[in-house]
Design a protein around this motif. Structure first.
Motif, PDB file in Angstrom:
ATOM      1  N   MET A   1      56.107  29.915  39.059  1.00 14.18           N
ATOM      2  CA  MET A   1      54.786  30.157  39.656  1.00 14.18           C
ATOM      3  C   MET A   1      54.400  31.623  39.522  1.00 14.18           C
ATOM      4  O   MET A   1      55.232  32.512  39.648  1.00 14.18           O
ATOM      5  N   LEU A   2      53.099  31.829  39.250  1.00 10.81           N
ATOM      6  CA  LEU A   2      52.547  33.180  39.263  1.00 10.81           C
ATOM      7  C   LEU A   2      51.913  33.403  40.632  1.00 10.81           C
ATOM      8  O   LEU A   2      51.123  32.582  41.098  1.00 10.81           O
ATOM      9  N   LYS A   3      52.290  34.501  41.266  1.00  9.41           N
ATOM     10  CA  LYS A   3      51.779  34.787  42.603  1.00  9.41           C
ATOM     11  C   LYS A   3      51.235  36.214  42.641  1.00  9.41           C
ATOM     12  O   LYS A   3      51.978  37.174  42.417  1.00  9.41           O
ATOM     13  N   ILE A   4      49.944  36.319  42.907  1.00 16.26           N
ATOM     14  CA  ILE A   4      49.287  37.622  42.989  1.00 16.26           C
ATOM     15  C   ILE A   4      48.942  37.889  44.449  1.00 16.26           C
ATOM     16  O   ILE A   4      48.350  37.034  45.113  1.00 16.26           O
ATOM     17  N   GLU A   5      49.320  39.052  44.935  1.00 18.84           N
ATOM     18  CA  GLU A   5      49.042  39.389  46.332  1.00 18.84           C
ATOM     19  C   GLU A   5      48.402  40.770  46.424  1.00 18.84           C
ATOM     20  O   GLU A   5      48.948  41.759  45.919  1.00 18.84           O
ATOM     21  N   SER A  21      44.186  37.886  46.033  1.00 19.04           N
ATOM     22  CA  SER A  21      45.423  37.107  46.109  1.00 19.04           C
ATOM     23  C   SER A  21      45.144  35.715  45.563  1.00 19.04           C
ATOM     24  O   SER A  21      44.135  35.101  45.913  1.00 19.04           O
ATOM     25  N   LEU A  22      46.036  35.235  44.689  1.00 21.52           N
ATOM     26  CA  LEU A  22      45.894  33.870  44.165  1.00 21.52           C
ATOM     27  C   LEU A  22      47.241  33.382  43.658  1.00 21.52           C
ATOM     28  O   LEU A  22      48.159  34.175  43.437  1.00 21.52           O
ATOM     29  N   GLU A  23      47.337  32.068  43.480  1.00 21.35           N
ATOM     30  CA  GLU A  23      48.574  31.466  42.986  1.00 21.35           C
ATOM     31  C   GLU A  23      48.270  30.545  41.817  1.00 21.35           C
ATOM     32  O   GLU A  23      47.236  29.871  41.798  1.00 21.35           O
ATOM     33  N   VAL A  24      49.182  30.543  40.849  1.00 22.18           N
ATOM     34  CA  VAL A  24      49.091  29.632  39.710  1.00 22.18           C
ATOM     35  C   VAL A  24      50.380  28.816  39.699  1.00 22.18           C
ATOM     36  O   VAL A  24      51.411  29.262  39.189  1.00 22.18           O
ATOM     37  N   PRO A  25      50.374  27.600  40.294  1.00 18.24           N
ATOM     38  CA  PRO A  25      51.590  26.796  40.352  1.00 18.24           C
ATOM     39  C   PRO A  25      52.010  26.308  38.963  1.00 18.24           C
ATOM     40  O   PRO A  25      51.162  26.088  38.086  1.00 18.24           O
ATOM     41  N   ASP A  26      53.299  26.131  38.771  1.00 19.46           N
ATOM     42  CA  ASP A  26      53.825  25.651  37.490  1.00 19.46           C
ATOM     43  C   ASP A  26      53.192  24.306  37.115  1.00 19.46           C
ATOM     44  O   ASP A  26      53.043  23.417  37.954  1.00 19.46           O
ATOM     45  N   VAL A 187      48.463  26.884  32.674  1.00 15.85           N
ATOM     46  CA  VAL A 187      47.277  27.547  32.117  1.00 15.85           C
ATOM     47  C   VAL A 187      46.516  28.302  33.208  1.00 15.85           C
ATOM     48  O   VAL A 187      46.232  27.745  34.275  1.00 15.85           O
ATOM     49  N   LEU A 188      46.201  29.572  32.931  1.00  8.36           N
ATOM     50  CA  LEU A 188      45.278  30.350  33.759  1.00  8.36           C
ATOM     51  C   LEU A 188      44.065  30.659  32.887  1.00  8.36           C
ATOM     52  O   LEU A 188      44.176  31.349  31.874  1.00  8.36           O
ATOM     53  N   LEU A 189      42.930  30.116  33.270  1.00  7.47           N
ATOM     54  CA  LEU A 189      41.728  30.145  32.445  1.00  7.47           C
ATOM     55  C   LEU A 189      40.637  30.978  33.110  1.00  7.47           C
ATOM     56  O   LEU A 189      40.258  30.718  34.254  1.00  7.47           O
ATOM     57  N   ALA A 201      40.131  21.924  35.788  1.00  5.87           N
ATOM     58  CA  ALA A 201      41.021  22.723  36.641  1.00  5.87           C
ATOM     59  C   ALA A 201      41.628  21.902  37.775  1.00  5.87           C
ATOM     60  O   ALA A 201      40.940  21.116  38.422  1.00  5.87           O
ATOM     61  N   ASP A 202      42.926  22.113  38.012  1.00  5.06           N
ATOM     62  CA  ASP A 202      43.560  21.579  39.224  1.00  5.06           C
ATOM     63  C   ASP A 202      43.163  22.438  40.422  1.00  5.06           C
ATOM     64  O   ASP A 202      42.858  21.926  41.489  1.00  5.06           O
ATOM     65  N   LEU A 203      43.177  23.751  40.221  1.00  4.92           N
ATOM     66  CA  LEU A 203      42.799  24.707  41.268  1.00  4.92           C
ATOM     67  C   LEU A 203      41.810  25.702  40.685  1.00  4.92           C
ATOM     68  O   LEU A 203      41.855  25.997  39.489  1.00  4.92           O
ATOM     69  N   ALA A 204      40.943  26.232  41.542  1.00  2.00           N
ATOM     70  CA  ALA A 204      39.933  27.176  41.055  1.00  2.00           C
ATOM     71  C   ALA A 204      39.663  28.244  42.099  1.00  2.00           C
ATOM     72  O   ALA A 204      39.772  28.012  43.305  1.00  2.00           O
ATOM     73  N   TYR A 205      39.305  29.421  41.592  1.00  2.00           N
ATOM     74  CA  TYR A 205      38.943  30.558  42.443  1.00  2.00           C
ATOM     75  C   TYR A 205      37.629  31.136  41.940  1.00  2.00           C
ATOM     76  O   TYR A 205      37.393  31.186  40.729  1.00  2.00           O
TER      77      TYR A 205
END
Length: 236
Positions: A1-5, A21-26, A187-189, A201-205
């Motif tokens: 996982m990518l974790k930005i804080e 802050s955001l997360e990109v789960p595997d 993928v981080l797009l 996208a599964d998750l979006a910011y």
């Protein structure tokens, strides 16, 4: 996982990222949408070490990336397809792909991965000996993605892959992003085409002037009236 804080970036006196802050789960597709100048590309460039952060943390599989050299970051399994494609115009398609594997020493596996990229992008195989500068915009985008895949990334970051492309080509690119993800790549797009990005996208910011203002699943943000008005046009 990518974790930005609490990630902060300054360009001189201008604060480009204001503690995001955001997360990109595997195994997921995560998208970052926002207007021009919101800080989307800066976020990707900071993760890869191209831009120096002034505060915060970027952790990938539990290890801190901030302060590491670009090649060390790439060797942890992160690759980026940059905005504007940036292929090497005076080199062939095949030479461009091989440059993507420059940190690798496993020649037999590199050959396998070239064939994998060709299976994703048959047009690149047809044009393997053509100079990259003579390809169409869509083909250059395919090459930029293929080149990034040659480092065999666990996390693939794509910066505005649809920029300047015809709608049919955009659909092809997004289909391939889905397929890359199905084959196990996270993928981080970053994308201005919010409609297409949120659909896959599964998750979006949502990033606005260096601050994350909204987050949720892709379908949640697609249905949100504020996102519709700001990024999709009221009729969407």
């Amino acid at each position: 996982m990518l974790k930005i804080e609490n990630l902060q970036v300054h360009y001189g006196g201008i604060q480009a990222l204001r503690g995001i802050s955001l997360e990109v789960p595997d195994g997921r597709i995560v998208t970052l949408i926002g207007a021009n100048g919101a800080g989307k590309s800066t976020t990707l460039r900071t993760i890869t070490g191209l831009v120096k952060a002034s505060g915060g943390s970027v952790q990938w599989d539990g290890q801190e990336l901030l302060g590491k050299s670009i090649d060390k970051i790439i060797s942890t399994g992160i690759a980026m397809s940059p905005e504007g494609r940036r292929v090497f115009p005076d080199m062939t398609v095949l030479e461009n792909l091989k440059i993507g594997a420059y940190l690798r020493r496993d020649k037999a596996e590199i050959e396998k991965d070239i064939q994998w990229v060709y299976s994703l992008f048959p047009r690149l195989e047809e044009r393997s000996w053509q100079l990259a500068g003579t390809l169409s915009g869509g083909e250059q985008q395919m090459l930029a993605v293929g080149r990034a895949l040659m480092s065999r990334p666990k996390l693939m970051m794509l910066d505005e892959p649809s920029l300047g492309l015809a709608p049919l080509v955009v659909q092809d690119i997004f289909s391939i992003i889905r397929e890359i993800n199905r084959q196990g790549v996270t993928v981080l797009l970053v994308e201005q085409n919010a409609n297409m990005a949120l659909k896959i996208a599964d998750l979006a910011y949502v990033l606005e002037t260096g601050t994350i203002t909204m987050s949720g699943t892709g379908s949640e943000l697609l249905a949100d009236s504020r996102v519709k008005e700001a990024y999709l046009g009221k009729s969407s």
